[in-house]
Design an enzyme around this catalytic site. Structure first.
Site, PDB file in Angstrom:
ATOM      1  N   CYS A   1      45.656  42.758  50.944  1.00  0.00           N
ATOM      2  CA  CYS A   1      45.317  41.537  51.673  1.00  0.00           C
ATOM      3  C   CYS A   1      46.477  41.111  52.583  1.00  0.00           C
ATOM      4  O   CYS A   1      46.722  41.742  53.605  1.00  0.00           O
ATOM      5  CB  CYS A   1      44.878  40.447  50.694  1.00  0.00           C
ATOM      6  SG  CYS A   1      43.979  39.102  51.491  1.00  0.00           S
TER       7      CYS A   1
ATOM      8  N   HIS B   1      40.666  42.941  47.423  1.00  0.00           N
ATOM      9  CA  HIS B   1      41.488  42.752  46.218  1.00  0.00           C
ATOM     10  C   HIS B   1      41.030  43.654  45.075  1.00  0.00           C
ATOM     11  O   HIS B   1      40.164  43.264  44.282  1.00  0.00           O
ATOM     12  CB  HIS B   1      41.408  41.289  45.759  1.00  0.00           C
ATOM     13  CG  HIS B   1      42.184  40.356  46.616  1.00  0.00           C
ATOM     14  ND1 HIS B   1      43.514  40.070  46.404  1.00  0.00           N
ATOM     15  CD2 HIS B   1      41.824  39.640  47.719  1.00  0.00           C
ATOM     16  CE1 HIS B   1      43.946  39.206  47.320  1.00  0.00           C
ATOM     17  NE2 HIS B   1      42.931  38.939  48.132  1.00  0.00           N
TER      18      HIS B   1
ATOM     19  N   GLU C   1      42.581  44.189  42.435  1.00  0.00           N
ATOM     20  CA  GLU C   1      43.058  43.630  41.158  1.00  0.00           C
ATOM     21  C   GLU C   1      42.221  42.453  40.675  1.00  0.00           C
ATOM     22  O   GLU C   1      42.330  42.049  39.523  1.00  0.00           O
ATOM     23  CB  GLU C   1      44.542  43.209  41.287  1.00  0.00           C
ATOM     24  CG  GLU C   1      44.814  41.874  41.953  1.00  0.00           C
ATOM     25  CD  GLU C   1      44.618  41.826  43.472  1.00  0.00           C
ATOM     26  OE1 GLU C   1      44.937  40.779  44.063  1.00  0.00           O
ATOM     27  OE2 GLU C   1      44.127  42.805  44.067  1.00  0.00           O
TER      28      GLU C   1
END
Length: 250
Positions: A100, A192, A194
């Site tokens: 990001c 993202h 994660e």
């Protein structure tokens, strides 16, 4: 004895109360996604001006730069310092995974242009299309390169102009650059890998409460995650293969 692999995480965002309570902080979120047993992971809160000493950079096998609510094109002292460190790591050919904000910082450092997203912000689970011709079979993507990947996204800025020598690895309906790589040591993702659904749900509720988004935008974000999830396992594998220089077996 095999040398212990060492990685550094540059946290460009503070821990939310939710992430602290549920996971003990973003350090744990990232390490549980990208880490393996026996590795050593250090976190540096770059958003608070905490950086490793330059003399220590060489001891790390790879680096991860997190997302942030800050704009990657701003010139806050910590952002300029981060750009300086990334430039040094790039010269050292150290592996860096940019996520990001981190994806945009790497583009900026390499001479690309970053700015406000031309088609507006995104906060949802979405599909990105993989540019299969740009990916060598047997690379960190593995031998079976997918046509698309579902990923959780939260951003209002984007890479507007890619750096020279960068290869687009994925795009979407709204954004031309969802993933890119430069040489063998820089890999960048706008989404993202994660995040899980719970983290994004909490962010949606928080930014709605703060008045940053409207109710219909929040509803659409939650609806996108209702009946399916991100390809988290696949994203995790790709990122780990990249960071650790793994070539999947046939």
């Amino acid at each position: 004895m095999v040398d212990q692999k060492r990685f550094a995480l540059f946290l460009a965002t503070p821990d939310s109360e939710f992430v602290k309570k549920e996971y003990g902080g973003y350090h744990n979120v990232f390490v549980s996604t990208f880490g393996d047993e026996g590795e050593h992971w250090d976190s540096f809160r770059v958003v608070e001006g905490e950086f490793p000493d330059e003399k220590d950079l060489d001891k790390y096998d790879g680096f991860v730069i997190s997302g942030s609510s800050h704009d990657s094109f701003e010139n806050d002292p910590w952002i300029l310092k981060l750009c300086e460190i990334v430039k040094k790591l790039d010269e050292m050919k150290k592996k860096i995974l940019g996520i990001c904000f981190g994806h945009q910082i790497i583009a900026r450092v390499r001479g690309g242009t970053v700015g406000r997203a031309r088609k507006g912000p995104e906060l949802k689970l979405t599909d990105i299309t993989i540019v299969k011709d740009a990916i060598k079979p047997g690379s960190f993507f593995g031998n079976e390169i997918p046509n698309s990947i579902a990923i959780l996204k939260l951003h209002q800025d984007e890479v507007l102009v890619l750096p020279e020598s960068a290869k687009v690895l994925a795009y979407s309906e709204k954004y031309e650059v969802e993933m890119f790589s430069i040489e063998d040591h820089l890999f960048c993702i706008q989404g993202h890998p994660e995040y899980n659904k719970e983290i994004l749900h909490e962010i949606v509720d928080r930014v709605l409460r703060l008045g940053f988004i409207k109710q219909d935008f929040a509803d659409a974000a939650k609806a996108s995650m209702e009946n399916r999830g991100a390809d988290r396992k696949l994203l995790e594998t790709i990122c780990k293969n990249f960071l650790k220089g793994r070539v999947p077996a046939n």
